[in-house]
Design an enzyme around this catalytic site. Structure first.
Site, short mmCIF file in Angstrom:
data_model
loop_
_atom_site.label_atom_id
_atom_site.label_comp_id
_atom_site.label_asym_id
_atom_site.label_seq_id
_atom_site.Cartn_x
_atom_site.Cartn_y
_atom_site.Cartn_z
N CYS B 246 -38.68 -17.93 156.82
CA CYS B 246 -37.70 -18.02 155.67
C CYS B 246 -38.11 -17.74 154.26
O CYS B 246 -37.74 -16.94 153.42
CB CYS B 246 -36.55 -18.98 155.86
SG CYS B 246 -35.55 -19.05 157.11
N CYS B 425 -49.92 -11.56 141.70
CA CYS B 425 -48.89 -11.46 143.00
C CYS B 425 -48.08 -12.68 143.12
O CYS B 425 -48.08 -13.59 142.06
CB CYS B 425 -49.65 -11.22 144.17
SG CYS B 425 -50.84 -12.36 144.96
#
Lengths: 98, 467
Positions: B246, B425
């Site tokens: 998730c 990132c």
């Protein structure tokens, strides 16, 4: 040659152009088409990326359930299951999230 | 091994030789304990008045229970007998997250006599969109405490037990043995195999649910004479890279809510003996198409190494079985471990980058997926997505990067004290892969942000959302 419907679930659709339903024409290697033929055809004709996340050796990778007409392929003969024109073959990736 | 005490009304805390269950304790402070379920159904008023006011048929519900559960008791297909069985039953919920929240709340509301909640995490703000047992006021608090609080506020007449170390190998058998029904509401493969194995060995039905993105799955394992276990279906664990979490793939909050609610339903059916449990059937939920499909599954596999004819996993060997090795994955839903691909000199800290950014002398390339870039990015940065699964897709950006480094070097001047381009990132892993790829293609004068934008949010001193 037979035409079957391919359904993808559990995220596998991302390997098949983000589409959950496909139509697939299968040319059996000899005689009748089997689920083994369908898997190879799906890889060759429908899969768009990362085949290693769909197949391992000549079958599907661990964690993928294969169904023919909504029934577990374990009950129908796995790779040797005969697939007829109009059948639906479903590939489901097991989910872990919660 | 210590025994987990049951049936008491006071808080228990075990010490000494039972470190694995040290965190187990009662939260029930109710004056109407679980034992009341087994009271005689013949009710009297006052001590000196032996007159019988009412009696029920084959149930032991109290007057209060009849009132509280009346709307499902009057249901002909459920009735007082099923409610009575439910009040005398016990259910263990493993995972108090997106799935476990509705399970715990519905089972508490429905009157399951004894609820166990096992988890080891604390509530985070990013849980609240789907983990509805938790509140803003319980962020930072242990999920067992938070969910326990919610269950008690719904129904103080049931008993709630907490297992704050989660469902681990040391207590797996003991825990599975002392509940009637087990609910798997976890988020990772090793836990799912461990829970399934323990349920087989303890002979308990397992209600298993999973949800990610907009997809959900539900089934009941190890039930009835021919019901398969998780290993019957998946004897070989999937590769970790084929499992998404998730925290990486995202999840629409209501999807685990729907699957969790269905898990509560299956647990109620099993505990009350009503209806046909979803054994040998797998329910699939496609939220975007609005479609439920139920497919037929195999029966128990004779070749299964835990429930087959010659099992290799036993109650004893389960203790030393390596679930992490078998699945190749850790038993939590956290992000990947930090990569150490680049030399320290090829990396900058958030504080350093912040100085460069404020002096406007560095060009930032953000390699996250577009959806994440659109959530938040450093002003002025450029999005060139990189995916570890498809590194070749970044090839088209390499020439652009070469050009950018050249331009940036001209802008900053030859006497610049730092590299012209910084790659960023989310966590600082993909950025290293990109710098490595660029250097291999002769594009130098590039660094990456160590720790990624998570470190940036923490350490740069600027306001940046953590997601």
């Amino acid at each position: 040659m037979i035409t079957c419907k391919i359904e993808l679930s559990g995220g596998l659709e991302t390997l098949f152009g983000d589409s959950k339903e496909h139509s697939l024409q299968v040319e059996p290697e000899n005689g009748q088409a089997t689920l083994g033929d369908v898997i190879i055809s799906a890889r060759d004709k429908l899969l768009t990326e990362r085949p290693e996340l769909f197949m391992k050796n000549r079958s599907v990778r661990p964690g993928i359930l294969v169904l023919i007409n909504d029934t577990d392929w374990e009950l129908t003969g796995q790779l040797q299951t005969i697939v007829e024109d109009g059948d639906t073959v479903t590939f489901i990736s097991t989910l872990h999230g919660g | 091994m210590g025994r987990i005490e049951r049936g008491g009304q006071r808080a228990h805390r075990q010490t000494g030789q039972q470190p694995n269950i040290i965190h187990f304790h009662r939260v029930s402070t109710s004056s109407e304990p679980y034992e009341s379920c087994s009271r005689t159904s013949t009710q009297t008023v006052g001590q000196d008045d032996a007159r019988v006011n009412w009696e029920g048929t084959e149930h032991q519900l109290t007057k209060e229970q009849v009132v509280r559960y009346s709307r499902q008791i009057i249901l002909p297909s459920f009735g007082a007998q099923a409610q009575s069985r439910l009040c005398n039953s016990s259910v263990l919920i493993i995972g108090a997250g997106g799935l476990g929240s509705p399970v715990a709340m519905y089972l508490a509301a429905a009157g399951v006599g004894r609820l166990g909640i096992a988890d080891r995490d604390a509530v985070e703000l990013n849980n609240l969109h789907r983990q509805i047992a938790h509140r803003e006021s319980t962020v930072g608090i242990h999920k067992c405490d938070s969910a326990g609080l919610t269950c008690r506020s719904i129904n103080s007449s049931i008993q709630v037990e907490m297992y704050k170390d989660g469902f681990n190998q040391q207590i797996a058998m003991e825990l599975a043995s002392c509940f009637d029904v087990i609910v798997d509401a976890t988020d990772n493969a090793p836990s799912r195999y461990l829970i399934s194995d323990a349920c087989v060995l303890a002979g308990k039905p397992l209600v298993s649910g999973a949800a990610i993105g907009t997809d959900g799955q539900l089934t009941v394992y190890n039930h009835g004479p021919d019901g398969p276990c998780y290993r019957c279906l998946f004897p070989e664990a999937p590769e970790p890279q084929s499992c998404s979490s998730c925290s990486d793939a995202g999840v629409l909050g209501v999807v685990p809510g729907i699957i969790g609610s269905l898990q509560a339903l299956e647990a109620i059916k099993l505990a009350s003996g009503v209806g046909r449990p979803l054994s040998r059937s797998l329910l699939l939920f496609d939220a975007l198409a609005g479609r439920f499909t139920t497919v037929k599954l195999r029966q128990r596999m004779p070749s299964c190494i835990v429930c087959g004819t010659s099992p290799r996993i036993t109650a004893e060997s389960l203790l030393s079985y390596s679930y992490a090795t078998f699945t190749g994955a850790p038993s939590h839903d956290a992000g990947p471990a930090p990569l150490e691909l680049l030399a320290p000199i090829q990396r900058v800290t958030a504080a350093e980058l912040h100085k460069w950014v404020t002096s406007d002398s560095v060009s930032i390339v953000d390699v996250r997926p577009e959806a994440q870039f659109s959530i938040a990015h450093i002003p002025g940065s450029t999005n060139l997505p990189f995916s570890e699964a498809k590194p070749q897709a970044f090839d088209e950006h390499i020439e652009l990067m070469r050009q950018r480094v050249r331009d940036a070097a001209i802008d900053t001047g030859d006497d610049s004290l730092h590299p012209a381009v910084c790659v960023v990132c989310r966590r600082g892993n993909d950025s290293q892969r990109v710098v490595d790829l660029l250097v291999a293609n002769g594009v130098n004068d590039v660094v990456d942000l160590a720790g990624g934008l998570e470190a940036w949010a923490r350490e740069s001193g600027v306001d940046f959302p953590h997601y």
